[in-house]
Design a protein around this motif. Structure first.
Motif, PDB file in Angstrom:
ATOM      1  N   ARG A  33       0.846  -1.204   0.000  1.00 55.43           N
ATOM      2  CA  ARG A  33       0.000   0.000   0.000  1.00 55.43           C
ATOM      3  C   ARG A  33       0.879   1.251   0.000  1.00 55.43           C
ATOM      4  O   ARG A  33       0.622   2.202  -0.736  1.00 55.43           O
ATOM      5  CB  ARG A  33      -0.910  -0.008   1.239  1.00 55.43           C
ATOM      6  CG  ARG A  33      -1.961   1.108   1.201  1.00 55.43           C
ATOM      7  CD  ARG A  33      -2.769   1.157   2.491  1.00 55.43           C
ATOM      8  NE  ARG A  33      -4.012   1.875   2.329  1.00 55.43           N
ATOM      9  CZ  ARG A  33      -4.124   3.199   2.330  1.00 55.43           C
ATOM     10  NH1 ARG A  33      -3.052   3.957   2.509  1.00 55.43           N
ATOM     11  NH2 ARG A  33      -5.291   3.778   2.169  1.00 55.43           N
ATOM     12  N   VAL A  40       1.734   7.970  -5.568  1.00 54.44           N
ATOM     13  CA  VAL A  40       0.731   9.052  -5.601  1.00 54.44           C
ATOM     14  C   VAL A  40       1.383  10.354  -5.110  1.00 54.44           C
ATOM     15  O   VAL A  40       1.173  11.431  -5.691  1.00 54.44           O
ATOM     16  CB  VAL A  40      -0.506   8.694  -4.734  1.00 54.44           C
ATOM     17  CG1 VAL A  40      -1.430   9.889  -4.546  1.00 54.44           C
ATOM     18  CG2 VAL A  40      -1.291   7.545  -5.358  1.00 54.44           C
ATOM     19  N   LYS A  44       1.569  13.837  -7.069  1.00 55.93           N
ATOM     20  CA  LYS A  44       1.009  15.080  -6.515  1.00 55.93           C
ATOM     21  C   LYS A  44       2.064  16.186  -6.497  1.00 55.93           C
ATOM     22  O   LYS A  44       1.766  17.339  -6.808  1.00 55.93           O
ATOM     23  CB  LYS A  44       0.477  14.838  -5.102  1.00 55.93           C
ATOM     24  CG  LYS A  44      -0.835  14.077  -5.079  1.00 55.93           C
ATOM     25  CD  LYS A  44      -1.328  13.904  -3.650  1.00 55.93           C
ATOM     26  CE  LYS A  44      -2.700  13.243  -3.629  1.00 55.93           C
ATOM     27  NZ  LYS A  44      -3.166  13.007  -2.250  1.00 55.93           N
ATOM     28  N   PRO A  51      -1.376  17.602  -0.675  1.00 58.08           N
ATOM     29  CA  PRO A  51      -1.028  16.294  -0.112  1.00 58.08           C
ATOM     30  C   PRO A  51      -2.249  15.489   0.331  1.00 58.08           C
ATOM     31  O   PRO A  51      -2.282  14.270   0.180  1.00 58.08           O
ATOM     32  CB  PRO A  51      -0.169  16.626   1.122  1.00 58.08           C
ATOM     33  CG  PRO A  51       0.261  18.029   0.944  1.00 58.08           C
ATOM     34  CD  PRO A  51      -0.745  18.706   0.062  1.00 58.08           C
ATOM     35  N   SER A  52      -3.276  16.158   0.860  1.00 57.29           N
ATOM     36  CA  SER A  52      -4.427  15.383   1.332  1.00 57.29           C
ATOM     37  C   SER A  52      -5.647  15.637   0.451  1.00 57.29           C
ATOM     38  O   SER A  52      -5.760  16.687  -0.198  1.00 57.29           O
ATOM     39  CB  SER A  52      -4.729  15.715   2.796  1.00 57.29           C
ATOM     40  OG  SER A  52      -5.457  16.906   2.868  1.00 57.29           O
ATOM     41  N   ASP A  53      -6.542  14.636   0.444  1.00 62.56           N
ATOM     42  CA  ASP A  53      -7.773  14.734  -0.341  1.00 62.56           C
ATOM     43  C   ASP A  53      -8.913  14.288   0.586  1.00 62.56           C
ATOM     44  O   ASP A  53      -9.248  13.098   0.656  1.00 62.56           O
ATOM     45  CB  ASP A  53      -7.648  13.832  -1.578  1.00 62.56           C
ATOM     46  CG  ASP A  53      -8.884  13.884  -2.468  1.00 62.56           C
ATOM     47  OD1 ASP A  53      -9.967  14.270  -1.974  1.00 62.56           O
ATOM     48  OD2 ASP A  53      -8.776  13.515  -3.651  1.00 62.56           O
ATOM     49  N   ARG A  56     -11.837  12.017  -0.805  1.00 61.59           N
ATOM     50  CA  ARG A  56     -11.399  10.620  -1.006  1.00 61.59           C
ATOM     51  C   ARG A  56     -11.271   9.903   0.342  1.00 61.59           C
ATOM     52  O   ARG A  56     -11.698   8.755   0.497  1.00 61.59           O
ATOM     53  CB  ARG A  56     -10.064  10.631  -1.761  1.00 61.59           C
ATOM     54  CG  ARG A  56      -9.259   9.371  -1.700  1.00 61.59           C
ATOM     55  CD  ARG A  56      -9.609   8.399  -2.783  1.00 61.59           C
ATOM     56  NE  ARG A  56      -8.749   7.223  -2.715  1.00 61.59           N
ATOM     57  CZ  ARG A  56      -9.152   5.994  -2.940  1.00 61.59           C
ATOM     58  NH1 ARG A  56     -10.399   5.759  -3.288  1.00 61.59           N
ATOM     59  NH2 ARG A  56      -8.323   4.975  -2.860  1.00 61.59           N
ATOM     60  N   GLU A  57     -10.714  10.594   1.328  1.00 63.21           N
ATOM     61  CA  GLU A  57     -10.550   9.969   2.651  1.00 63.21           C
ATOM     62  C   GLU A  57     -11.898   9.583   3.251  1.00 63.21           C
ATOM     63  O   GLU A  57     -12.055   8.487   3.785  1.00 63.21           O
ATOM     64  CB  GLU A  57      -9.828  10.924   3.605  1.00 63.21           C
ATOM     65  CG  GLU A  57      -8.360  11.081   3.276  1.00 63.21           C
ATOM     66  CD  GLU A  57      -7.719  12.216   4.061  1.00 63.21           C
ATOM     67  OE1 GLU A  57      -8.194  12.523   5.174  1.00 63.21           O
ATOM     68  OE2 GLU A  57      -6.737  12.798   3.555  1.00 63.21           O
ATOM     69  N   GLN A  60     -13.239   6.565   1.615  1.00 62.61           N
ATOM     70  CA  GLN A  60     -12.537   5.347   2.030  1.00 62.61           C
ATOM     71  C   GLN A  60     -12.965   4.896   3.425  1.00 62.61           C
ATOM     72  O   GLN A  60     -13.140   3.707   3.671  1.00 62.61           O
ATOM     73  CB  GLN A  60     -11.032   5.585   2.051  1.00 62.61           C
ATOM     74  CG  GLN A  60     -10.398   5.597   0.698  1.00 62.61           C
ATOM     75  CD  GLN A  60      -8.971   6.026   0.837  1.00 62.61           C
ATOM     76  OE1 GLN A  60      -8.714   7.205   1.055  1.00 62.61           O
ATOM     77  NE2 GLN A  60      -8.053   5.102   0.760  1.00 62.61           N
ATOM     78  N   ILE A  86      -3.527   6.888   6.959  1.00 59.47           N
ATOM     79  CA  ILE A  86      -3.639   8.046   6.062  1.00 59.47           C
ATOM     80  C   ILE A  86      -2.813   9.214   6.608  1.00 59.47           C
ATOM     81  O   ILE A  86      -2.147   9.936   5.845  1.00 59.47           O
ATOM     82  CB  ILE A  86      -5.125   8.445   5.862  1.00 59.47           C
ATOM     83  CG1 ILE A  86      -5.845   7.371   5.029  1.00 59.47           C
ATOM     84  CG2 ILE A  86      -5.235   9.806   5.166  1.00 59.47           C
ATOM     85  CD1 ILE A  86      -7.352   7.595   4.851  1.00 59.47           C
ATOM     86  N   VAL A  89       0.644   8.669   5.547  1.00 58.51           N
ATOM     87  CA  VAL A  89       0.778   8.906   4.099  1.00 58.51           C
ATOM     88  C   VAL A  89       0.879  10.414   3.825  1.00 58.51           C
ATOM     89  O   VAL A  89       1.720  10.864   3.028  1.00 58.51           O
ATOM     90  CB  VAL A  89      -0.425   8.286   3.333  1.00 58.51           C
ATOM     91  CG1 VAL A  89      -0.431   8.732   1.870  1.00 58.51           C
ATOM     92  CG2 VAL A  89      -0.397   6.762   3.423  1.00 58.51           C
ATOM     93  N   ILE A  90       0.029  11.188   4.496  1.00 59.27           N
ATOM     94  CA  ILE A  90       0.032  12.638   4.243  1.00 59.27           C
ATOM     95  C   ILE A  90       1.380  13.249   4.657  1.00 59.27           C
ATOM     96  O   ILE A  90       1.916  14.127   3.965  1.00 59.27           O
ATOM     97  CB  ILE A  90      -1.167  13.309   4.942  1.00 59.27           C
ATOM     98  CG1 ILE A  90      -2.458  12.869   4.228  1.00 59.27           C
ATOM     99  CG2 ILE A  90      -1.065  14.829   4.918  1.00 59.27           C
ATOM    100  CD1 ILE A  90      -3.736  13.229   4.947  1.00 59.27           C
ATOM    101  N   HIS A  93       3.651  12.606   1.863  1.00 54.08           N
ATOM    102  CA  HIS A  93       3.360  13.486   0.722  1.00 54.08           C
ATOM    103  C   HIS A  93       3.911  14.891   0.962  1.00 54.08           C
ATOM    104  O   HIS A  93       4.412  15.528   0.037  1.00 54.08           O
ATOM    105  CB  HIS A  93       1.847  13.550   0.464  1.00 54.08           C
ATOM    106  CG  HIS A  93       1.284  12.281  -0.111  1.00 54.08           C
ATOM    107  ND1 HIS A  93      -0.013  12.162  -0.516  1.00 54.08           N
ATOM    108  CD2 HIS A  93       1.868  11.087  -0.353  1.00 54.08           C
ATOM    109  CE1 HIS A  93      -0.212  10.939  -0.988  1.00 54.08           C
ATOM    110  NE2 HIS A  93       0.918  10.270  -0.879  1.00 54.08           N
TER     111      HIS A  93
HETATM  112  C1  LIG Z   1      -3.092   8.364  -1.450  1.00 50.73           C
HETATM  113  C2  LIG Z   1      -3.682   9.562  -1.529  1.00 50.73           C
HETATM  114  O1  LIG Z   1      -3.337  10.623  -0.697  1.00 50.73           O
HETATM  115  C3  LIG Z   1      -3.854  10.799   0.619  1.00 50.73           C
HETATM  116  C4  LIG Z   1      -3.826   9.523   1.353  1.00 50.73           C
HETATM  117  C5  LIG Z   1      -4.863   8.659   1.263  1.00 50.73           C
HETATM  118  C6  LIG Z   1      -4.712   7.224   1.653  1.00 50.73           C
HETATM  119  O2  LIG Z   1      -3.698   6.872   2.271  1.00 50.73           O
HETATM  120  O3  LIG Z   1      -5.608   6.419   1.334  1.00 50.73           O
HETATM  121  C7  LIG Z   1      -6.106   9.102   0.753  1.00 50.73           C
HETATM  122  C8  LIG Z   1      -6.299  10.386   0.389  1.00 50.73           C
HETATM  123  C9  LIG Z   1      -5.246  11.417   0.501  1.00 50.73           C
HETATM  124  O4  LIG Z   1      -5.519  12.254   1.594  1.00 50.73           O
HETATM  125  C10 LIG Z   1      -4.705   9.862  -2.537  1.00 50.73           C
HETATM  126  O5  LIG Z   1      -5.030  11.050  -2.729  1.00 50.73           O
HETATM  127  O6  LIG Z   1      -5.208   8.919  -3.168  1.00 50.73           O
END
Ligand SMILES: C=C(O[C@@H]1C=C(C(=O)O)C=C[C@H]1O)C(=O)O
Length: 98
Positions: A33, A40, A44, A51-53, A56-57, A60, A86, A89-90, A93
């Motif tokens: 993952r 990604v 970006k 960095p964040s969306d 989408r979060e 999910q 997440i 991940v941010i 990013h």
């Molecule tokens: C991976 C991404 O970046 C960020 C991390 C995400 C994740 O770990 O699932 C989802 C949304 C974003 O805040 C994405 O935008 O898809």
């Protein structure tokens, strides 16, 4: 050792073997993952995307909570777990962008 205690020891070992296998699945799955999220992050950074969306979060989190209910896993735990990942991940990013 009584029959009951040797049976208990056998069951404990079987459960622990399963736990070890599942922990390995978790680690390899998480590593895979993170490979995708790192890609990604590079995309970006190259395209000046944030960095964040949050949309989408939230999609999910909703999806994961539905799956958790289906799988008989505490949906609150599933939500906290995904939010924790997440968050990491941010941070990655943000590093790509600095
Ligand atoms: C991976 C991404 O970046 C960020 C991390 C995400 C994740 O770990 O699932 C989802 C949304 C974003 O805040 C994405 O935008 O898809």
């Amino acid at each position: 050792m009584t029959d009951a205690s040797s049976r208990a020891a056998e069951l404990l070992k079987e459960h622990r073997d399963s736990i070890d296998r599942l922990d390995a699945v978790l680690v390899y799955t998480l590593a895979e993952r993170f490979k995708h999220t790192q890609a990604v992050g590079r995309l970006k950074a190259e395209h000046a995307l944030p960095p964040s969306d949050p949309l989408r979060e939230s999609q999910q989190i909703e999806r994961l909570q539905r799956m958790a209910l289906d799988a008989d896993l505490d949906p609150e735990f599933a939500k906290n777990f995904l939010n924790f990942i997440i968050g990491e991940v941010i941070q990655h990013h943000k590093k790509h962008q600095s």
